[in-house]
Design a protein around this motif. Structure first.
Motif, PDB file in Angstrom:
ATOM      1  N   GLY A 125       0.827  -1.202   0.000  1.00 37.94           N
ATOM      2  CA  GLY A 125       0.000   0.000   0.000  1.00 37.94           C
ATOM      3  C   GLY A 125       0.861   1.251   0.000  1.00 37.94           C
ATOM      4  N   GLY A 126       0.586   2.137   0.965  1.00 39.58           N
ATOM      5  CA  GLY A 126       1.327   3.398   1.062  1.00 39.58           C
ATOM      6  C   GLY A 126       2.831   3.186   1.079  1.00 39.58           C
ATOM      7  N   GLY A 127       3.281   2.092   1.652  1.00 38.97           N
ATOM      8  CA  GLY A 127       4.713   1.804   1.705  1.00 38.97           C
ATOM      9  C   GLY A 127       5.296   1.628   0.321  1.00 38.97           C
ATOM     10  N   TYR A 128       4.580   0.894  -0.511  1.00 40.27           N
ATOM     11  CA  TYR A 128       5.082   0.696  -1.870  1.00 40.27           C
ATOM     12  C   TYR A 128       4.917   1.982  -2.697  1.00 40.27           C
ATOM     13  CZ  TYR A 128       6.057  -1.266  -6.425  1.00 40.27           C
ATOM     14  OH  TYR A 128       6.607  -1.484  -7.663  1.00 40.27           O
ATOM     15  N   GLU A 129       3.935   2.812  -2.323  1.00 38.47           N
ATOM     16  CA  GLU A 129       3.768   4.083  -3.051  1.00 38.47           C
ATOM     17  C   GLU A 129       4.961   5.010  -2.799  1.00 38.47           C
ATOM     18  OE1 GLU A 129      -0.254   4.785  -1.623  1.00 38.47           O
ATOM     19  OE2 GLU A 129      -0.960   4.686  -3.702  1.00 38.47           O
ATOM     20  N   ILE A 130       5.545   4.948  -1.600  1.00 38.07           N
ATOM     21  CA  ILE A 130       6.761   5.728  -1.338  1.00 38.07           C
ATOM     22  C   ILE A 130       7.866   5.217  -2.264  1.00 38.07           C
ATOM     23  CG2 ILE A 130       8.567   6.240   0.365  1.00 38.07           C
ATOM     24  CD1 ILE A 130       6.432   5.877   2.550  1.00 38.07           C
ATOM     25  N   ALA A 131       7.979   3.883  -2.337  1.00 28.57           N
ATOM     26  CA  ALA A 131       9.030   3.292  -3.177  1.00 28.57           C
ATOM     27  C   ALA A 131       8.837   3.655  -4.652  1.00 28.57           C
ATOM     28  CB  ALA A 131       9.037   1.779  -2.990  1.00 28.57           C
ATOM     29  N   LEU A 132       7.580   3.764  -5.057  1.00 33.53           N
ATOM     30  CA  LEU A 132       7.305   4.104  -6.462  1.00 33.53           C
ATOM     31  C   LEU A 132       7.750   5.521  -6.812  1.00 33.53           C
ATOM     32  CD1 LEU A 132       3.756   2.547  -7.013  1.00 33.53           C
ATOM     33  CD2 LEU A 132       5.799   2.009  -8.356  1.00 33.53           C
ATOM     34  N   ALA A 133       7.808   6.375  -5.788  1.00 34.87           N
ATOM     35  CA  ALA A 133       8.241   7.753  -6.027  1.00 34.87           C
ATOM     36  C   ALA A 133       9.769   7.863  -6.012  1.00 34.87           C
ATOM     37  CB  ALA A 133       7.626   8.686  -4.987  1.00 34.87           C
ATOM     38  N   CYS A 134      10.441   6.725  -5.879  1.00 32.69           N
ATOM     39  CA  CYS A 134      11.909   6.718  -5.955  1.00 32.69           C
ATOM     40  C   CYS A 134      12.308   6.300  -7.382  1.00 32.69           C
ATOM     41  CB  CYS A 134      12.488   5.713  -4.948  1.00 32.69           C
ATOM     42  SG  CYS A 134      12.079   6.153  -3.245  1.00 32.69           S
ATOM     43  N   HIS A 135      13.563   6.602  -7.729  1.00 34.46           N
ATOM     44  CA  HIS A 135      14.011   6.283  -9.091  1.00 34.46           C
ATOM     45  C   HIS A 135      14.421   4.833  -9.263  1.00 34.46           C
ATOM     46  CE1 HIS A 135      14.942  10.689  -8.539  1.00 34.46           C
ATOM     47  NE2 HIS A 135      14.068  10.666  -9.525  1.00 34.46           N
ATOM     48  N   HIS A 136      14.675   4.156  -8.145  1.00 33.56           N
ATOM     49  CA  HIS A 136      15.197   2.794  -8.214  1.00 33.56           C
ATOM     50  C   HIS A 136      14.755   2.077  -6.938  1.00 33.56           C
ATOM     51  CE1 HIS A 136      18.066  -0.080  -9.924  1.00 33.56           C
ATOM     52  NE2 HIS A 136      18.532  -0.304  -8.704  1.00 33.56           N
ATOM     53  N   ARG A 137      14.427   0.782  -7.069  1.00 35.71           N
ATOM     54  CA  ARG A 137      13.921   0.028  -5.913  1.00 35.71           C
ATOM     55  C   ARG A 137      14.733  -1.252  -5.711  1.00 35.71           C
ATOM     56  NH1 ARG A 137      10.161   2.959  -8.114  1.00 35.71           N
ATOM     57  NH2 ARG A 137      10.401   1.807 -10.061  1.00 35.71           N
ATOM     58  N   VAL A 138      15.336  -1.373  -4.537  1.00 40.07           N
ATOM     59  CA  VAL A 138      16.066  -2.593  -4.194  1.00 40.07           C
ATOM     60  C   VAL A 138      15.287  -3.261  -3.057  1.00 40.07           C
ATOM     61  CG1 VAL A 138      18.294  -3.586  -3.586  1.00 40.07           C
ATOM     62  CG2 VAL A 138      18.209  -1.320  -4.639  1.00 40.07           C
ATOM     63  N   LEU A 139      15.027  -4.561  -3.202  1.00 40.60           N
ATOM     64  CA  LEU A 139      14.240  -5.269  -2.184  1.00 40.60           C
ATOM     65  C   LEU A 139      15.109  -6.333  -1.525  1.00 40.60           C
ATOM     66  CD1 LEU A 139      11.532  -6.060  -0.790  1.00 40.60           C
ATOM     67  CD2 LEU A 139      10.973  -7.403  -2.832  1.00 40.60           C
ATOM     68  N   GLN A 140      15.128  -6.301  -0.207  1.00 38.85           N
ATOM     69  CA  GLN A 140      15.903  -7.304   0.539  1.00 38.85           C
ATOM     70  C   GLN A 140      15.109  -8.602   0.613  1.00 38.85           C
ATOM     71  OE1 GLN A 140      17.103  -5.949   4.431  1.00 38.85           O
ATOM     72  NE2 GLN A 140      17.760  -8.013   5.046  1.00 38.85           N
ATOM     73  N   ASP A 141      15.747  -9.717   0.254  1.00 34.21           N
ATOM     74  CA  ASP A 141      15.073 -11.021   0.288  1.00 34.21           C
ATOM     75  C   ASP A 141      15.119 -11.559   1.716  1.00 34.21           C
ATOM     76  OD1 ASP A 141      13.883 -13.369  -0.249  1.00 34.21           O
ATOM     77  OD2 ASP A 141      15.339 -14.075  -1.729  1.00 34.21           O
ATOM     78  N   VAL A 142      14.191 -11.068   2.521  1.00 27.73           N
ATOM     79  CA  VAL A 142      14.170 -11.413   3.935  1.00 27.73           C
ATOM     80  C   VAL A 142      12.789 -11.999   4.223  1.00 27.73           C
ATOM     81  CG1 VAL A 142      13.361  -9.089   4.585  1.00 27.73           C
ATOM     82  CG2 VAL A 142      14.649 -10.416   6.231  1.00 27.73           C
ATOM     83  N   LYS A 143      12.639 -12.734   5.311  1.00 31.41           N
ATOM     84  CA  LYS A 143      11.334 -13.315   5.643  1.00 31.41           C
ATOM     85  C   LYS A 143      10.274 -12.202   5.701  1.00 31.41           C
ATOM     86  CE  LYS A 143       9.405 -16.689   8.780  1.00 31.41           C
ATOM     87  NZ  LYS A 143       8.484 -16.176   9.747  1.00 31.41           N
ATOM     88  N   GLY A 144       9.174 -12.387   5.036  1.00 29.17           N
ATOM     89  CA  GLY A 144       8.093 -11.395   5.074  1.00 29.17           C
ATOM     90  C   GLY A 144       8.217 -10.311   4.021  1.00 29.17           C
ATOM     91  N   ALA A 145       9.317 -10.345   3.233  1.00 27.84           N
ATOM     92  CA  ALA A 145       9.481  -9.287   2.230  1.00 27.84           C
ATOM     93  C   ALA A 145       8.472  -9.478   1.108  1.00 27.84           C
ATOM     94  CB  ALA A 145      10.898  -9.318   1.657  1.00 27.84           C
ATOM     95  N   GLU A 146       7.681  -8.456   0.856  1.00 31.52           N
ATOM     96  CA  GLU A 146       6.744  -8.498  -0.266  1.00 31.52           C
ATOM     97  C   GLU A 146       6.349  -7.074  -0.607  1.00 31.52           C
ATOM     98  OE1 GLU A 146       3.526 -11.016   1.019  1.00 31.52           O
ATOM     99  OE2 GLU A 146       2.976  -9.704   2.668  1.00 31.52           O
ATOM    100  N   VAL A 147       6.001  -6.875  -1.866  1.00 30.14           N
ATOM    101  CA  VAL A 147       5.536  -5.553  -2.275  1.00 30.14           C
ATOM    102  C   VAL A 147       4.202  -5.698  -2.998  1.00 30.14           C
ATOM    103  CG1 VAL A 147       7.872  -4.622  -2.511  1.00 30.14           C
ATOM    104  CG2 VAL A 147       6.739  -5.581  -4.518  1.00 30.14           C
TER     105      VAL A 147
END
Ligand code: NAD
Length: 721
Positions: free
Chosen positions: A116-138
């Motif tokens: 939700g809002g968390g991913y919307e913040i990421a969308l306003a960035c130029h590049h997105r790196v996601l850590q492969d950790v337990k519970g990580a999802e977008v």
């Protein structure tokens, strides 16, 4: 005194500023007031000090990146709040826009879930790196709460992925994507293995791209896949709303429609106008009743249940290590799969080894599919399978801490199989039965430890259906209930807890809904209208199609047993008008439902082939007309009124159990927020509901008269809380 700021600022020797979100008053970051003021101050500083740093990395100090919007606030939005709401949302979005047009590279270092809002913040960035950790999802799951991603989520996913992919993969179903899938879809750009790697990758990208801008801010940018003004896309456009209509089957769900409209309209204008359009569509759903209902059910009620709201207090958390599943038929096979998938050793027993192996083969099939879809590695699938031991010997259940019995629906047989294994399993094993109709108190008489005997009622197909109805018999202990709740959560399902009653809560309530549809056939209403009324009310399938699935002889058997029990207790049996309809179909026309190839529908090669034309002569179909709203409300009210009776009789314990149980277990329309919330939100509240129930009683029968408890609650001006 400086103002509180939840966004930490840390500049390294290379001039990269790391902004770390860390709400001091909560375990997760959300879009609350503090976030708003902190973001405003941070953006001001970024713009003011622009010459003193080279790039920005945004991350969080919590386990998750950012949890999303403030749902309490969204639930409270009313139509009269339009101006204030729109201004507030647009202000937040102006910060995101300023961030992406800062003139410096901005990278999201996503260290956990960003929904939700968390991913919307990421969308306003130029590049997105996601850590492969337990519970990580977008993802943007707003639609599942009756909302739309109004923080730029619609506007930016459309620009990032194209209209079609954004709608199908992200927006209309609100999927949550794990790292590999998120990368494949283009929702993130890189995956990191741990926190150090995450920050290193984010900073490296910022350093390598000092002049980063969003693709949509580059001159000549075109939305991938085209927009409604490009001819190829325009040719496909009419299919969009018609596919959506088919999917929704006419259910009153405004969010998917608004999402589609915001995506398509927003694609034809510049980004600033598009975000304004998005805000308008967000306000429309946020100020409506459906989002309030859905947030209440799918967030707050579900959270209450998952936190153990229905679990008796004071018992140590329990985990099952070995379960003995008795009966490897349709249900037993599914139960074995769910338990093994969650790491529990399973002994799957049937009358022959062959039958038990057939049950295990069911897991092999599901796991094979998951492997071929890339959702699971072969190694993990093999591990799950290795946990299931098929057998025909009771002795293999030695040491099991839980029995889940799923043999044929016969009290004598169930008592017999429990007697066979009771002394084999651990001396304090929980003794569970998956019966769908037999009262638990009666079945418990077959075992020595009645306090440990409990109903653990799964729904079919077990691997897909999230609900488990836990039934406490008269002698079931609270400790046993607590264990059953823990087991259900252990296998990642949702438990509701009810007290024993014929049909428990779910079967009893769903029966009243089907009965109304069947009764209408008898009254001469066109069956196709009944089916249409059902799906347009938001039920997943037509009521008559569902009756066919369940088979007509089953309700007759249950009715006869219930009638005998009522009369044996000195009561009077009140027949329902649906009974004569089913009796006539069984006795005069030999139609008994889908499994016999003939029910309300005809079946060819096991596939539904249209409503049986003979219904017209048998019941003078089409000669009676009932207002469409009455047809729908007869079904919805029948279930709601029966639920109130379940509370009156002490069958139900909590309101979240009723709401979630009705949606997850028996297909009560999700837009209502569940069967009790349906009463709360009815026009005029409980008073309006009770008045309408009386009206239905006058027209269609006394069974619609509102129970006294409801009338009194309405008089006190209360609702079900
Ligand atoms: P099913 O007919 O598919 O399977 C029953 C299995 O029990 C068969 O494989 C049979 O061989 C086995 N069995 C019979 N006697 C046995 C014995 N002595 N020891 C070990 N195994 C024995 O039935 P099902 O649909 O899986 O239903 C099982 C139970 O689950 C029933 O009580 C049913 O009411 C309940 N239930 C069914 C559904 C549903 O939708 N089918 C939903 C909820 C609960």
């Amino acid at each position: 005194m400086t103002e509180k700021n939840m966004i930490g600022w840390d500049q390294d020797a290379d001039g990269i500023v790391t902004l770390t979100m860390d709400d001091p008053d909560a375990s997760a970051n959300t879009m609350n007031e503090l976030f708003g003021t902190s973001l405003a101050a941070t953006i001001d500083r970024l713009e003011k000090d622009k010459d003193s740093f080279t790039g920005v990395v945004i991350t969080s100090a919590k386990k998750t990146f950012f949890a999303g919007g403030n749902l309490q606030m969204l639930m409270a939005v009313k139509p009269e709040d339009a101006k204030e709401f729109t201004e507030r949302v647009d202000l937040m979005k102006s910060y995101f826009r300023r961030l992406e047009t800062l003139g410096k590279p901005v990278v999201a270092a996503i260290n956990g879930a960003a929904l939700g809002g968390g991913y919307e913040i990421a969308l306003a960035c130029h590049h997105r790196v996601l850590q492969d950790v337990k519970g990580a999802e977008v993802g943007l799951p707003e639609v599942t709460l009756g909302l739309l991603p109004g923080g730029g989520g619609v506007t930016r996913t459309v620009r990032l992925l194209g209209i079609q992919s954004a709608l199908l993969n992200v927006l209309l179903q609100g999927q949550r994507h794990k790292p590999a899938k998120a990368l494949e879809l283009g929702l993130v750009d890189e995956i990191a293995s741990d926190r150090d790697d995450l920050l290193a990758k984010a900073k490296a990208w910022a350093k390598a791209n000092p002049a980063a801008v969003q693709p949509w801010d580059v001159k000549g940018y075109k939305i991938p896949g085209g927009t409604p003004s490009s001819p190829a896309f325009a040719a496909n456009l009419p299919a969009f709303p018609s596919n959506l209509k088919k999917q929704l089957k006419g259910a009153p769900m405004p969010a998917p429609r608004n999402i589609m409209a915001a995506a398509v309209e927003g694609a034809q204008v510049d980004i600033d106008t598009a975000t304004k359009i998005e805000t308008r569509y967000l306000f429309d759903v946020a100020s409506g009743q459906v989002s309030t209902n859905m947030i209440k059910a799918f967030f707050f009620d579900l959270q209450a249940i998952n936190k153990g709201g229905s679990r008796p207090d004071g018992y140590q958390p329990w985990t099952s290590k070995k379960v003995l599943v008795l009966g490897a038929g349709m249900m037993g096979a599914g139960i074995a799969y769910s338990a093994a998938r969650s790491g529990i050793e399973v002994v799957l027993k049937d009358v022959s080894l062959e039958a038990a192996e057939k049950g295990k083969a069911y897991s092999e099939k599901i796991l094979g599919k998951a492997v071929s879809r890339g959702q699971l590695t072969q190694e993990k699938a093999d591990e799950v399978l290795a946990r299931i031991t098929p057998t025909d010997k009771a002795a293999d259940g030695a040491g099991a801490d839980l029995i889940v019995e799923a043999v044929f629906e016969s009290a004598d047989l169930k008592k017999k199989v429990f007697a066979e294994v009771e002394h084999v399993v651990a001396p304090d094993a929980l003794l569970g039965s998956n019966t769908s109709t037999l009262p638990i108190t009666g079945l418990a008489e077959g075992v020595r430890r009645q306090a440990d005997f409990i109903g653990i009622h799964f729904f079919s197909p077990v691997d897909k259906m999230p609900l488990v109805e836990i039934i406490a018999g008269e002698k079931t202990s609270d400790a046993a209930v607590a264990k059953a709740v823990d087991f259900t959560l252990q296998i990642k399902k949702t438990p509701i807890v009810v007290n024993d009653s014929r049909g428990f809560f779910t079967s009893r309530v769903i029966g009243t809904f089907i009965n109304e549809a069947v009764a209408m056939v008898g009254e001469g209403v066109a069956p196709s209208s009944i089916e249409q009324a059902t799906t347009q009310a938001g039920y997943p399938v037509g009521a008559l199609a569902l009756m066919d699935e369940l088979t007509f002889t089953l309700p007759r058997k249950i009715r006869e047993e219930t009638k005998a029990a009522v009369e044996a207790a000195g009561g009077k049996w009140t027949p329902h008008p649906a009974e004569v309809v089913l009796d006539k179909l069984i006795d005069e026309y030999d139609r008994k439902g889908r499994s016999t190839g003939a029910g309300f529908y005809d079946y060819v090669d096991g596939k539904k082939a249209g409503l049986w034309p003979g219904l017209k002569d048998a019941f003078k179909s089409g000669t009676a007309e009932i207002p469409f709203q009455d047809m729908q409300e007869r079904m919805l009210f029948a279930e709601a009124l029966e639920t109130v009776k379940c509370f009156d009789e002490g069958v139900l314990r909590t309101i979240p159990d009723a709401n979630i149980g009705s949606i997850f277990g028996i297909g009560f329309p999700p837009w209502t927020g569940g069967v009790i919330q349906y009463i709360n939100q009815y026009e005029g509240g409980l008073t309006g509901f009770a008045g309408r129930a009386k009206e239905l009683a006058d027209r269609y029968g006394e069974r619609f008269n509102p129970p006294q408890s409801l009338v009194e609650k309405a008089e006190r001006g209360e609702s079900y809380e």
